[in-house]
Scaffold this motif. Structure first.
Motif, PDB file in Angstrom:
ATOM      1  N   VAL A 205      -7.669   2.358   0.261  1.00  0.00           N
ATOM      2  CA  VAL A 205      -6.989   1.713  -0.860  1.00  0.00           C
ATOM      3  C   VAL A 205      -6.513   2.765  -1.863  1.00  0.00           C
ATOM      4  CG1 VAL A 205      -7.279   0.185  -2.849  1.00  0.00           C
ATOM      5  CG2 VAL A 205      -8.207  -0.481  -0.622  1.00  0.00           C
ATOM      6  N   LYS A 206      -7.403   3.690  -2.216  1.00  0.00           N
ATOM      7  CA  LYS A 206      -7.077   4.729  -3.192  1.00  0.00           C
ATOM      8  C   LYS A 206      -5.931   5.611  -2.725  1.00  0.00           C
ATOM      9  CE  LYS A 206      -9.177   8.514  -5.843  1.00  0.00           C
ATOM     10  NZ  LYS A 206     -10.444   9.273  -6.102  1.00  0.00           N
ATOM     11  N   GLU A 207      -5.892   5.917  -1.423  1.00  0.00           N
ATOM     12  CA  GLU A 207      -4.862   6.799  -0.874  1.00  0.00           C
ATOM     13  C   GLU A 207      -3.617   6.036  -0.402  1.00  0.00           C
ATOM     14  OE1 GLU A 207      -6.818   9.082   2.154  1.00  0.00           O
ATOM     15  OE2 GLU A 207      -8.088  10.157   0.719  1.00  0.00           O
ATOM     16  N   ASN A 208      -3.562   4.726  -0.723  1.00  0.00           N
ATOM     17  CA  ASN A 208      -2.416   3.883  -0.352  1.00  0.00           C
ATOM     18  C   ASN A 208      -2.146   3.883   1.149  1.00  0.00           C
ATOM     19  OD1 ASN A 208      -1.709   3.079  -3.067  1.00  0.00           O
ATOM     20  ND2 ASN A 208      -0.918   5.152  -3.371  1.00  0.00           N
ATOM     21  N   LYS A 209      -3.231   3.912   1.927  1.00  0.00           N
ATOM     22  CA  LYS A 209      -3.092   3.878   3.378  1.00  0.00           C
ATOM     23  C   LYS A 209      -3.173   2.459   3.932  1.00  0.00           C
ATOM     24  CE  LYS A 209      -4.869   8.533   4.298  1.00  0.00           C
ATOM     25  NZ  LYS A 209      -5.942   9.318   4.972  1.00  0.00           N
ATOM     26  N   VAL A 210      -3.357   1.498   3.049  1.00  0.00           N
ATOM     27  CA  VAL A 210      -3.383   0.099   3.454  1.00  0.00           C
ATOM     28  C   VAL A 210      -2.644  -0.708   2.397  1.00  0.00           C
ATOM     29  CG1 VAL A 210      -5.625  -0.274   2.340  1.00  0.00           C
ATOM     30  CG2 VAL A 210      -4.864  -1.857   4.112  1.00  0.00           C
ATOM     31  N   ASP A 211      -1.844  -1.672   2.827  1.00  0.00           N
ATOM     32  CA  ASP A 211      -1.075  -2.519   1.914  1.00  0.00           C
ATOM     33  C   ASP A 211      -1.965  -3.673   1.448  1.00  0.00           C
ATOM     34  OD1 ASP A 211       0.674  -4.166   0.575  1.00  0.00           O
ATOM     35  OD2 ASP A 211       2.219  -4.144   2.135  1.00  0.00           O
ATOM     36  N   THR A 212      -2.486  -3.555   0.226  1.00  0.00           N
ATOM     37  CA  THR A 212      -3.415  -4.574  -0.287  1.00  0.00           C
ATOM     38  C   THR A 212      -2.718  -5.863  -0.702  1.00  0.00           C
ATOM     39  OG1 THR A 212      -3.336  -3.493  -2.459  1.00  0.00           O
ATOM     40  CG2 THR A 212      -5.177  -2.929  -1.004  1.00  0.00           C
ATOM     41  N   THR A 213      -1.389  -5.895  -0.625  1.00  0.00           N
ATOM     42  CA  THR A 213      -0.693  -7.169  -0.848  1.00  0.00           C
ATOM     43  C   THR A 213      -0.749  -8.019   0.424  1.00  0.00           C
ATOM     44  OG1 THR A 213       1.494  -6.365  -0.139  1.00  0.00           O
ATOM     45  CG2 THR A 213       0.885  -6.065  -2.467  1.00  0.00           C
ATOM     46  N   LYS A 214      -1.113  -7.363   1.526  1.00  0.00           N
ATOM     47  CA  LYS A 214      -1.214  -8.075   2.806  1.00  0.00           C
ATOM     48  C   LYS A 214      -2.653  -8.134   3.315  1.00  0.00           C
ATOM     49  CE  LYS A 214       3.466  -6.784   4.245  1.00  0.00           C
ATOM     50  NZ  LYS A 214       4.285  -6.075   5.259  1.00  0.00           N
ATOM     51  N   VAL A 215      -3.403  -7.041   3.154  1.00  0.00           N
ATOM     52  CA  VAL A 215      -4.797  -6.989   3.616  1.00  0.00           C
ATOM     53  C   VAL A 215      -5.710  -6.909   2.403  1.00  0.00           C
ATOM     54  CG1 VAL A 215      -6.481  -5.759   5.027  1.00  0.00           C
ATOM     55  CG2 VAL A 215      -4.055  -5.733   5.682  1.00  0.00           C
ATOM     56  N   ASN A 216      -6.700  -7.779   2.355  1.00  0.00           N
ATOM     57  CA  ASN A 216      -7.611  -7.762   1.213  1.00  0.00           C
ATOM     58  C   ASN A 216      -9.059  -7.900   1.647  1.00  0.00           C
ATOM     59  OD1 ASN A 216      -8.683 -10.785   0.502  1.00  0.00           O
ATOM     60  ND2 ASN A 216      -6.703 -10.828   1.557  1.00  0.00           N
ATOM     61  N   ALA A 217      -9.964  -7.413   0.792  1.00  0.00           N
ATOM     62  CA  ALA A 217     -11.404  -7.565   1.030  1.00  0.00           C
ATOM     63  C   ALA A 217     -11.830  -8.885   0.389  1.00  0.00           C
ATOM     64  CB  ALA A 217     -12.161  -6.396   0.422  1.00  0.00           C
ATOM     65  N   PHE A 218     -12.248  -9.827   1.218  1.00  0.00           N
ATOM     66  CA  PHE A 218     -12.584 -11.146   0.684  1.00  0.00           C
ATOM     67  C   PHE A 218     -14.093 -11.369   0.516  1.00  0.00           C
ATOM     68  CE2 PHE A 218     -12.498 -11.664   5.280  1.00  0.00           C
ATOM     69  CZ  PHE A 218     -13.634 -12.434   5.536  1.00  0.00           C
ATOM     70  N   TYR A 219     -14.898 -10.432   1.061  1.00  0.00           N
ATOM     71  CA  TYR A 219     -16.353 -10.576   0.888  1.00  0.00           C
ATOM     72  C   TYR A 219     -17.000  -9.200   0.922  1.00  0.00           C
ATOM     73  CZ  TYR A 219     -21.237 -11.824   1.669  1.00  0.00           C
ATOM     74  OH  TYR A 219     -22.606 -11.932   1.565  1.00  0.00           O
ATOM     75  N   THR A 220     -17.878  -8.947  -0.054  1.00  0.00           N
ATOM     76  CA  THR A 220     -18.657  -7.713  -0.111  1.00  0.00           C
ATOM     77  C   THR A 220     -20.132  -8.075   0.044  1.00  0.00           C
ATOM     78  OG1 THR A 220     -17.052  -6.671  -1.594  1.00  0.00           O
ATOM     79  CG2 THR A 220     -19.253  -5.689  -1.497  1.00  0.00           C
ATOM     80  N   THR A 221     -20.823  -7.365   0.927  1.00  0.00           N
ATOM     81  CA  THR A 221     -22.226  -7.685   1.200  1.00  0.00           C
ATOM     82  C   THR A 221     -23.138  -7.231   0.055  1.00  0.00           C
ATOM     83  OG1 THR A 221     -22.806  -5.577   2.240  1.00  0.00           O
ATOM     84  CG2 THR A 221     -21.772  -7.255   3.645  1.00  0.00           C
TER      85      THR A 221
END
Length: 290
Positions: A205-221
């Motif tokens: 996320v920090k390095e903009n290697k994933v598009d967070t407008t399309k892929v998101n973290a929906f649950y954190t353990t």
């Protein structure tokens, strides 16, 4: 059946171990070299990039040659340390437990990152209908390696606590082999959701290697103990002490600590001990993975 048993996982490491045979023979004749390996939880190029400055630093601190020995899978890293083909290994909590069981308690965890005392996993998805763990029913879901703590064991454990059995409730269970591969599988639509190490997710996320407008973290353990640097119990105590001291001396305020800690995604290293991983052992036994 996607899941393999503990013993089957290690039988699959035989080829990787055979490739380390020459290393083991050379090691017997060269006790001035410290051989180090790591679970392949990221791409080989990333592992090599992270290892280079740390190996140089450890060599300077110990006054000996330090060599990084890559392995093909998680099981091979366990077998390499248990059979003393390497001296030091970067393990996840589950691979440490596996090595401890396989060796009859003959491995010793030296240090872990401060972050590993409260480590977490995340579940990610590009499917807007998936917002909770319950929404994973009937979906295709990817874990990382079968022996990964943060990419399989602990996510599976929390799923089971939520009343979900991956083999029964998911349409398909996949294993990507590594955390970055899980992100790629979700982003490309190969699977509808995936579970992985939170620090790799945050790095992407920090390095903009994933598009967070399309892929998101929906649950954190919830948090749990995870990664550590482990040695074989037969390593001389003086060498163990020097190694631990070298890791603990790293500080983000001065080189080489600034570079090494950034690459290791750590604020600092802290001492650890085997009892910290009892919860992971219990989770593995409860999930039928040990």
């Amino acid at each position: 059946m996607q899941r393999r048993t503990f013993s089957a996982l290690f039988s699959c490491a035989a080829i990787s171990l055979a490739s380390l045979g020459a290393v083991s023979a050379a090691h017997a004749a060269d006790m001035q070299t410290l051989r180090v390996t790591a679970i392949p939880d990221e791409s080989p190029t990333e592992l090599a990039r992270k290892a280079e400055p740390l190996m140089k630093y450890l060599g300077e601190q110990l006054g000996m040659k330090v060599e990084f020995v890559p392995v093909s899978d998680y099981a091979a890293s366990v077998e390499a340390l248990v059979n003393k083909k390497v001296d030091l290994a970067w393990f996840g909590g589950f691979t440490f437990v596996q090595a401890n069981v396989r060796s009859g308690g003959k491995v010793i965890p030296l240090v872990q990152r401060a972050e590993d005392e409260v480590f977490k996993s995340v579940f990610i998805s590009a499917d807007p209908t998936i917002k909770t763990l319950a929404d994973l029913k009937g979906k295709t879901v990817s874990f990382g390696s079968q022996s990964s703590t943060s990419g399989h064991l602990m996510p599976r454990s929390f799923l089971m606590e939520a009343g979900l059995n991956p083999e029964k409730d998911f349409r398909r269970v996949a294993f990507s082999g590594a955390h970055d591969a899980t992100i790629a599988a979700v982003a490309s639509g190969k699977v509808q959701a995936g579970a992985l190490n939170i620090s790799v997710w945050e790095k992407f996320v920090k390095e903009n290697k994933v598009d967070t407008t399309k892929v998101n973290a929906f649950y954190t353990t919830p948090p749990y103990f995870d990664y550590n640097w482990t040695v074989h119990a037969d390593m001389p105590a003086a060498t163990r002490e020097k190694l631990a001291k070298a890791f603990l001396a790293l500080t983000p305020d001065a080189e080489p600590g600034t570079t090494i800690l950034k690459l290791q995604r750590a604020s600092k290293f802290v001492p650890t001990e085997a009892k910290n991983y009892k919860g992971i052992e219990d989770a593995a036994r409860g999930a039928g993975l040990l």
